[in-house]
Design an enzyme around this catalytic site. Structure first.
Site, PDB file in Angstrom:
ATOM      1  CG  ASP A  90      44.153  49.567  37.574  1.00 56.83           C
ATOM      2  OD1 ASP A  90      42.999  49.944  37.837  1.00 56.83           O
ATOM      3  OD2 ASP A  90      44.726  48.652  38.205  1.00 56.83           O
ATOM      4  CD  GLU A 139      45.699  46.957  42.202  1.00 58.40           C
ATOM      5  OE1 GLU A 139      45.024  46.942  43.260  1.00 58.40           O
ATOM      6  OE2 GLU A 139      45.244  46.584  41.105  1.00 58.40           O
ATOM      7  CG  ASP A 186      38.925  43.417  53.597  1.00 58.15           C
ATOM      8  OD1 ASP A 186      39.185  42.271  54.016  1.00 58.15           O
ATOM      9  OD2 ASP A 186      37.965  44.093  54.016  1.00 58.15           O
ATOM     10  CG  HIS A 201      47.230  45.110  46.482  1.00 59.22           C
ATOM     11  ND1 HIS A 201      48.214  44.777  47.380  1.00 59.22           N
ATOM     12  CD2 HIS A 201      46.518  46.118  47.064  1.00 59.22           C
ATOM     13  CE1 HIS A 201      48.113  45.538  48.459  1.00 59.22           C
ATOM     14  NE2 HIS A 201      47.092  46.357  48.303  1.00 59.22           N
ATOM     15  CG  HIS A 236      42.602  43.217  41.399  1.00 58.20           C
ATOM     16  ND1 HIS A 236      41.654  44.175  41.153  1.00 58.20           N
ATOM     17  CD2 HIS A 236      41.921  42.049  41.483  1.00 58.20           C
ATOM     18  CE1 HIS A 236      40.456  43.615  41.102  1.00 58.20           C
ATOM     19  NE2 HIS A 236      40.605  42.317  41.310  1.00 58.20           N
ATOM     20  CG  ASP A 245      43.929  44.868  36.919  1.00 54.38           C
ATOM     21  OD1 ASP A 245      44.134  43.693  36.551  1.00 54.38           O
ATOM     22  OD2 ASP A 245      43.490  45.157  38.048  1.00 54.38           O
TER      23      ASP A 245
END
Length: 239
Positions: free
Chosen positions: A8, A10, A53, A58, A153, A158
């Site tokens: 994963d 970010e 956003d 995160h 997140h 994750d």
């Protein structure tokens, strides 16, 4: 034995083509469907601010990332870690697009050239649970994976949650093949000297409850969908 890396990222935003960058990478290794602990977790200085956003999702501020290495400094370590593995990524085109852009900025080929395969767990979930929400949070709730610690997140968290979700989603097909990460399987311990004559025991017959029958039918349906209708019982016209 095949290495599976659940991955994963970010990012600073949604568009690598418009200059957004990877700011965190989380990788969890599975071998024989078991967590090995050989994970990879890195933060990167993207040399730009995150979109508002994205920052709300995160929480990784420009100040926090300012002293972290740039992606270029860790690229070879990342590729060495991922080399030859099967990747499992939720909404794989998004993460692959960002990682491929980072590699292209370094004059390197796309990530798929370094790995054996890429599995999109979102596409898998849509096949298993059509018409339902299949975000990571929704899958955790549906499959009983504890995500209570996920307030923001984070790539490693994750990836750890997705590893559990992936094991649950593929448990049925692997159990049928005797490869459920618990050892054994069909043919295991099949030496006649180790067999027990069960006729000496008075074995009770336990009837399945309506709830158990429904759960069994749902599990068979999920396995059938995951195999694109190639299950044995469908071919034999049973079930």
């Amino acid at each position: 034995m095949q290495r599976i890396i659940v991955l994963d990222t970010e990012t600073t935003g949604l568009s690598p083509e418009n200059g957004d960058r990877v700011i965190e990478l989380g990788c969890v290794e599975l071998v024989g469907r078991k967590l090995t602990g050989n994970n990879l977790h890195l933060y990167f200085n993207p040399e730009r601010d995150s979109h508002e956003d994205a920052l709300r999702i995160h929480g990784l501020t420009t100040e926090f990332l300012s002293d972290k290495p740039k992606f270029a400094q860790k690229a070879q370590d990342i590729l060495a870690y991922l080399q030859g593995a099967q990747l499992v990524i939720h909404n794989a085109p998004f993460d692959m697009g960002f990682l491929d852009k980072e590699l292209s900025l370094l004059g390197l080929p796309p990530l798929k050239t370094y790995v054996s395969d890429v599995t999109d767990s979102l596409a898998m979930a849509k096949d298993l649970f059509p018409g339902k929400r299949n975000s990571l949070d929704a899958l955790c709730d549906r499959l009983g994976v504890d995500n209570s610690g996920r307030t923001l997140h984070g790539a490693l968290l994750d990836a750890e949650l997705l590893a559990d979700v992936y094991i649950y989603m593929t448990r049925g097909q692997h159990a049928l093949l005797g490869d459920d990460g618990l050892g054994g399987g069909f043919g295991a311990g099949d030496d006649a000297r180790n067999r027990i004559d069960l006729r000496q025991f008075a074995l009770p017959i336990l009837q399945a409850t309506p709830h158990e029958l429904t759960a069994h039918a749902e599990a068979l349906e999920a396995i059938d969908k995951a195999s694109n209708g190639k299950t044995i019982w469908r071919n034999l016209g049973v079930g």
